[in-house]
Design an enzyme around this catalytic site. Sequence first.
Site, PDB file in Angstrom:
ATOM      1  N   ASP A 158       0.062   5.198   0.849  1.00 12.00           N
ATOM      2  CA  ASP A 158      -0.082   6.205   1.913  1.00 12.00           C
ATOM      3  C   ASP A 158      -0.098   5.533   3.290  1.00 12.00           C
ATOM      4  O   ASP A 158      -0.944   4.670   3.553  1.00 12.00           O
ATOM      5  CB  ASP A 158      -1.399   6.983   1.758  1.00 12.00           C
ATOM      6  CG  ASP A 158      -1.393   7.920   0.558  1.00 12.00           C
ATOM      7  OD1 ASP A 158      -0.320   8.400   0.175  1.00 12.00           O
ATOM      8  OD2 ASP A 158      -2.477   8.164   0.008  1.00 12.00           O
ATOM      9  N   ASP A 198       0.883  -1.166   0.000  1.00 10.29           N
ATOM     10  CA  ASP A 198       0.000   0.000   0.000  1.00 10.29           C
ATOM     11  C   ASP A 198       0.928   1.226   0.000  1.00 10.29           C
ATOM     12  O   ASP A 198       2.118   1.111   0.318  1.00 10.29           O
ATOM     13  CB  ASP A 198      -0.870  -0.070   1.256  1.00 10.29           C
ATOM     14  CG  ASP A 198      -1.570   1.232   1.543  1.00 10.29           C
ATOM     15  OD1 ASP A 198      -2.416   1.623   0.737  1.00 10.29           O
ATOM     16  OD2 ASP A 198      -1.247   1.882   2.566  1.00 10.29           O
ATOM     17  N   ASP A 256      -1.544  -0.490   5.899  1.00 11.67           N
ATOM     18  CA  ASP A 256      -1.677   0.214   7.184  1.00 11.67           C
ATOM     19  C   ASP A 256      -3.125   0.336   7.646  1.00 11.67           C
ATOM     20  O   ASP A 256      -3.366   0.902   8.712  1.00 11.67           O
ATOM     21  CB  ASP A 256      -1.074   1.622   7.097  1.00 11.67           C
ATOM     22  CG  ASP A 256      -1.889   2.558   6.212  1.00 11.67           C
ATOM     23  OD1 ASP A 256      -2.385   2.101   5.163  1.00 11.67           O
ATOM     24  OD2 ASP A 256      -2.027   3.739   6.578  1.00 11.67           O
TER      25      ASP A 256
HETATM   26  O1  LIG Z   1      -4.870   8.149   0.040  1.00 12.90           O
HETATM   27  C1  LIG Z   1      -5.727   7.330   0.420  1.00 12.90           C
HETATM   28  O2  LIG Z   1      -6.849   7.625   0.871  1.00 12.90           O
HETATM   29  C2  LIG Z   1      -5.412   5.868   0.347  1.00 12.90           C
HETATM   30  O3  LIG Z   1      -4.134   5.598  -0.160  1.00 12.90           O
HETATM   31  P1  LIG Z   1      -3.498   4.175   0.176  1.00 12.90           P
HETATM   32  O4  LIG Z   1      -4.418   3.143  -0.418  1.00 12.90           O
HETATM   33  O5  LIG Z   1      -2.146   4.242  -0.500  1.00 12.90           O
HETATM   34  O6  LIG Z   1      -3.389   4.084   1.654  1.00 12.90           O
HETATM   35 MG   LIG Z   2      -2.666   3.317   3.395  1.00 14.18          MG
END
Ligand SMILES: O=C(O)COP(=O)(O)O
Ligand SMILES: [Mg+2]
Length: 227
Positions: free
Chosen positions: A11, A9, A171
């Site tokens: 963020d 993932d 996360d």
């Molecule tokens: O930016 C977001 O809301 C989610 O991004 P992610 O899936 O990389 O955690």
């Molecule tokens: Mg994330």
Amino acid sequence: MSKPIVVFDLDGTLVDTAPDLLDSLNHCLGETGLQKVDPVTLRRYVGQGGRVMIERAFEAQQKLLSPEQLDWLVGIFIEHYGANMPGHSALYEGAEQAMEDLSSAGYLLAVCTNKFEGLSVNLLAGLGQSSRFSAICGSDTFAFRKPDPRHLVETIRKAGGDAERAVMIGDSQTDINTAKAAGIPVIAVDFGYSDLPVATYEPSRIISHYRELKVKLADDLIGAVNA
Ligand SMILES: O=C(O)COP(=O)(O)O
Ligand SMILES: [Mg+2]
């Protein structure tokens, strides 16, 4: 047999993007007279992409948001966020070494994120990381996105991997549910943007630092699936 793969993932897992997401979200909210969001509250809004982040901010302040207004704000968000990249965002400590070690051991690496694909590719390029990944798939890469397990499975396919020899690392509840629905083991980091402690969502393993993401851990999780 294809190589094993670790899918990250983005963020809150690979890159600490919260300061820049917060800046851009607050820039959008400022355009509409809404109150600014603080860093702790932001954690509850992240996980399903920029569009949902804006929607959640409106819901929390009990303000109506028309589809047209949402489209307009998503445009403002993308422009602001994209123009300031990589901004203050940085890879989490130890992530680079962990990825080097996995690649040296023969693992493919990929990214499966609910961030828009274009922003994800540019962010990783800005951080000098994009060439590591066999695929970088965002919320708009396919017609479905996390927690739909197809987002993860198709990312693995695009990277040239095999869903039976894959590990996800994330996360949030979204990542953990996605991997579980795909039948793929999932390592949760406990330093990202989850609203509740990640243990609540029962991932296969939890790590608190990238030094714990050893090749052996990925090997063991894949081995357990195929035992
Ligand atoms: O930016 C977001 O809301 C989610 O991004 P992610 O899936 O990389 O955690
Ligand atoms: Mg994330």
